[in-house]
Design a protein around this motif. Structure first.
Motif, mmCIF file in Angstrom:
data_model
loop_
_atom_site.group_PDB
_atom_site.id
_atom_site.type_symbol
_atom_site.label_atom_id
_atom_site.label_comp_id
_atom_site.label_asym_id
_atom_site.label_seq_id
_atom_site.Cartn_x
_atom_site.Cartn_y
_atom_site.Cartn_z
ATOM 1 N N MET A 181 1.029 -1.320 0.318
ATOM 2 C CA MET A 181 -0.239 -0.147 -0.254
ATOM 3 C C MET A 181 0.972 1.254 -0.619
ATOM 4 N N GLN A 182 0.402 2.098 -0.686
ATOM 5 C CA GLN A 182 1.235 3.167 -1.535
ATOM 6 C C GLN A 182 0.356 5.136 -0.550
ATOM 7 N N LYS A 183 0.895 5.312 -0.096
ATOM 8 C CA LYS A 183 0.217 6.621 -0.176
ATOM 9 C C LYS A 183 -0.022 7.930 -0.753
ATOM 10 N N GLY A 184 -0.721 8.819 -1.274
ATOM 11 C CA GLY A 184 -0.489 9.969 -2.450
ATOM 12 C C GLY A 184 -1.229 11.300 -1.323
ATOM 13 N N ILE A 185 -1.070 12.230 -2.467
ATOM 14 C CA ILE A 185 -1.481 13.453 -1.906
ATOM 15 C C ILE A 185 -2.107 13.813 -3.428
ATOM 16 N N ILE A 186 -2.578 14.675 -3.480
ATOM 17 C CA ILE A 186 -3.119 15.427 -5.119
ATOM 18 C C ILE A 186 -2.637 16.397 -4.778
ATOM 19 N N ASP A 187 -1.221 16.591 -5.467
ATOM 20 C CA ASP A 187 -0.512 18.302 -5.401
ATOM 21 C C ASP A 187 -1.722 19.437 -6.172
ATOM 22 N N ARG A 188 -2.490 18.688 -7.609
ATOM 23 C CA ARG A 188 -3.014 20.126 -8.397
ATOM 24 C C ARG A 188 -2.681 18.799 -9.829
ATOM 25 N N PHE A 189 -3.743 18.969 -10.861
ATOM 26 C CA PHE A 189 -4.022 18.593 -12.014
ATOM 27 C C PHE A 189 -3.055 19.983 -13.285
ATOM 28 N N GLU A 190 -2.735 18.968 -14.264
ATOM 29 C CA GLU A 190 -2.271 19.938 -15.388
ATOM 30 C C GLU A 190 -2.407 18.827 -16.498
ATOM 31 N N GLY A 191 -3.520 19.159 -17.474
ATOM 32 C CA GLY A 191 -3.827 18.771 -18.333
ATOM 33 C C GLY A 191 -4.509 17.577 -17.864
ATOM 34 N N GLU A 192 -4.107 16.502 -18.402
ATOM 35 C CA GLU A 192 -4.773 14.931 -18.124
ATOM 36 C C GLU A 192 -4.304 14.350 -17.252
ATOM 37 N N TYR A 193 -2.636 14.946 -16.401
ATOM 38 C CA TYR A 193 -1.960 13.948 -15.433
ATOM 39 C C TYR A 193 -2.775 14.853 -13.866
ATOM 40 N N ALA A 194 -2.233 14.088 -13.045
ATOM 41 C CA ALA A 194 -2.758 14.549 -11.686
ATOM 42 C C ALA A 194 -1.323 14.616 -11.241
ATOM 43 N N ILE A 195 -0.873 15.206 -10.433
ATOM 44 C CA ILE A 195 -0.049 15.412 -9.726
ATOM 45 C C ILE A 195 0.256 14.945 -8.712
ATOM 46 N N ILE A 196 0.892 14.431 -7.802
ATOM 47 C CA ILE A 196 0.325 13.300 -6.428
ATOM 48 C C ILE A 196 2.127 13.240 -5.932
ATOM 49 N N GLU A 197 1.860 13.957 -4.744
ATOM 50 C CA GLU A 197 3.453 13.422 -3.917
ATOM 51 C C GLU A 197 3.388 12.547 -2.663
ATOM 52 N N PHE A 198 4.410 11.671 -3.519
ATOM 53 C CA PHE A 198 4.632 10.693 -2.765
ATOM 54 C C PHE A 198 5.320 10.976 -1.414
ATOM 55 N N TYR A 199 5.259 11.116 -0.284
ATOM 56 C CA TYR A 199 6.823 11.150 0.223
ATOM 57 C C TYR A 199 8.281 12.413 0.457
ATOM 58 N N GLY A 200 7.195 13.486 -0.211
ATOM 59 C CA GLY A 200 7.876 14.355 -0.532
ATOM 60 C C GLY A 200 8.278 14.634 -2.147
ATOM 61 N N LYS A 201 8.129 13.603 -2.790
ATOM 62 C CA LYS A 201 8.599 13.516 -3.862
ATOM 63 C C LYS A 201 7.179 13.498 -5.153
#
Length: 71
Positions: free
Chosen positions: A1-21
């Protein structure tokens, strides 16, 4: 299991933060109702919104904002 937080959307992509990256993930691979700030759980090829973690982070951020903008 991995958790991530959605930072923002750019076009067809979601930019997701995983452990600072950050990582770009196709928006089509995520639940349709996701929004910036949501915490996601990635497990066994499935992606789910962690509503408890999202609500907890929102409360913490709201509290910090209240402290910051006290008069």
């Amino acid at each position: 299991m991995q958790k991530g937080i959605i930072d923002r959307f750019e076009g067809e992509y979601a930019i997701i933060e995983f452990y600072g990256k950050t990582k770009d993930v196709l928006r089509s691979e995520l639940p349709a109702e996701v929004k910036p700030g949501d915490t996601l759980i990635f497990e066994e090829g499935k992606v789910m919104i962690d509503t408890e973690a999202t609500a907890s982070r929102k409360e913490e951020i709201d509290s910090l904002m209240d402290e910051l903008f006290e008069e």
